[in-house]
Enzyme design. Structure first.
Site, mmCIF file in Angstrom:
data_model
loop_
_atom_site.group_PDB
_atom_site.id
_atom_site.type_symbol
_atom_site.label_atom_id
_atom_site.label_comp_id
_atom_site.label_asym_id
_atom_site.label_seq_id
_atom_site.Cartn_x
_atom_site.Cartn_y
_atom_site.Cartn_z
ATOM 1 N N LYS A 204 34.357 42.100 32.490
ATOM 2 C CA LYS A 204 34.468 43.316 31.790
ATOM 3 C C LYS A 204 33.555 43.749 30.678
ATOM 4 C CE LYS A 204 39.030 44.383 33.482
ATOM 5 N NZ LYS A 204 40.530 44.528 33.598
ATOM 6 N N ARG A 239 43.172 36.549 36.043
ATOM 7 C CA ARG A 239 42.700 37.323 37.206
ATOM 8 C C ARG A 239 40.850 37.409 36.941
ATOM 9 N NH1 ARG A 239 40.506 42.586 38.192
ATOM 10 N NH2 ARG A 239 40.742 43.369 40.205
HETATM 11 C C1 8Y4 Z 1 33.120 44.184 35.903
HETATM 12 C C2 8Y4 Z 1 33.931 43.622 36.679
HETATM 13 C C3 8Y4 Z 1 33.386 45.348 35.138
HETATM 14 C C4 8Y4 Z 1 35.176 44.266 36.653
HETATM 15 C C5 8Y4 Z 1 34.747 45.718 35.137
HETATM 16 C C6 8Y4 Z 1 35.620 45.276 36.104
HETATM 17 C C7 8Y4 Z 1 42.752 44.501 35.903
HETATM 18 C C8 8Y4 Z 1 43.477 44.788 37.299
HETATM 19 C C9 8Y4 Z 1 41.296 45.495 37.350
HETATM 20 C C10 8Y4 Z 1 43.330 43.822 34.960
HETATM 21 C C11 8Y4 Z 1 45.398 43.760 36.303
HETATM 22 C C12 8Y4 Z 1 37.789 45.445 36.600
HETATM 23 C C13 8Y4 Z 1 42.887 45.857 39.556
HETATM 24 C C14 8Y4 Z 1 38.944 46.458 36.675
HETATM 25 N N1 8Y4 Z 1 41.515 45.103 36.135
HETATM 26 N N2 8Y4 Z 1 44.728 44.374 37.359
HETATM 27 N N3 8Y4 Z 1 42.528 45.405 37.881
HETATM 28 N N4 8Y4 Z 1 44.951 43.637 35.266
HETATM 29 N N5 8Y4 Z 1 46.570 43.496 36.582
HETATM 30 N N6 8Y4 Z 1 36.788 46.073 36.148
HETATM 31 O O1 8Y4 Z 1 43.094 43.680 33.854
HETATM 32 O O2 8Y4 Z 1 38.255 44.350 37.053
HETATM 33 S S1 8Y4 Z 1 40.090 46.303 38.136
#
Ligand code: 8Y4
Length: 260
Positions: A204, A239
């Site tokens: 993130k 996750r």
């Molecule tokens: C790079 C990679 C930058 C991924 C941003 C992201 C969470 C989640 C997401 C979380 C739970 C993400 C579906 C966003 N984040 N579910 N989901 N908790 N429970 N962004 O933190 O990965 S998606």
């Protein structure tokens, strides 16, 4: 929890796993690397992302859930905020609901109670479209905690068993870097809610920002460091994109925790 993103616009694994074949290869790899849950999502939650219809989302996730079910009995979590997608995913073999909207869609808490599956309820300020437009809190830890307490209550009132509720502070969902770091520092506060804690920080932007604006593919070390810190601070589910590296970190974390 290994991430399988089936959105065409995910900037982290951008469309690489669109085809069922690739998805299954990726899932097989994550299982071999030590994943204990696979989180499958077809609805982009990127800041500013556009809405996806129930049909579109189901076309993305259902065939893959069925295909994973044919090769493994690993628990599958459906990453969705839509009641209809939850229903279809669980009928197709998913066994857990991961909802960044904390079961606030119409009928979602009632459905989850009826299905009797584990649910992850996550905090988000605003909606995915608007959440990064200057998020504001007086006390981010207390406000996120209060929100999760209220959602736990709503779940219990609808008949969801306490043992099926997992909580998540929602890193990056309507939070500045400062908010994210404060929540991370005070993860122990969430233990008071007496539910397993899920943490999602993998790749993130909070990592990218601290590391001098590292791009998503330069965030592996940072992701593993934060996963380790979260585990050390008693997070129960992580996750992550990088299952092998995270599983190694967790083995070492556990070995130290179990030492005399
Ligand atoms: C790079 C990679 C930058 C991924 C941003 C992201 C969470 C989640 C997401 C979380 C739970 C993400 C579906 C966003 N984040 N579910 N989901 N908790 N429970 N962004 O933190 O990965 S998606």
């Amino acid at each position: 929890m290994g991430i399988l993103n089936l959105t065409p616009d995910s900037f982290s694994d951008g469309g690489l796993f669109l085809k069922k074949d690739n998805a299954i290869k990726h899932v097989t790899q994550m299982i071999n690397d030590g994943a204990q849950i696979i989180d499958i999502g077809g609805e982009s939650t990127r800041p500013g992302a556009s809405d996806v219809s129930v049909d579109e989302e189901c076309q993305r996730v259902i065939p893959v859930i069925e295909a994973v079910r044919e090769i493994s009995d690993i628990p599958i979590s459906i990453d969705t905020s839509k009641t209809d997608v939850m229903q279809q995913a669980i009928s197709s073999g998913a066994s857990m609901i991961n909802d960044v909207n904390a079961l606030r869609d119409d009928g979602a808490v009632e459905l989850a109670a009826e299905l009797d599956v584990p649910v992850c309820i996550m905090h988000m300020q605003g909606s995915p479209r608007t959440m990064q437009h200057t998020p504001v809190y007086k006390d981010v830890v207390q406000e996120v905690k209060a929100f999760l307490e209220e959602r736990i209550d709503a779940c219990l009132k609808a008949g969801i068993k306490r043992s099926n509720i997992i909580i998540d502070p929602g890193f990056g969902f309507g939070k500045t870097l400062e908010h994210n770091l404060s929540l991370f520092k005070h993860l122990d506060e969430f233990e008071k809610l007496d539910c397993p804690l899920l943490v999602g920080v993998s790749r993130k932007s909070m990592i990218g920002t601290v590391l001098n604006n590292a791009s998503a593919d330069e965030r592996l070390n940072g992701s593993v460091v934060l996963a380790t810190l979260a585990a050390w601070n008693n997070a129960n589910i992580l996750r992550v994109h990088d299952v092998k590296e995270t599983a190694e970190a967790l083995k070492l974390c556990q070995a130290v925790k179990e030492a005399k």
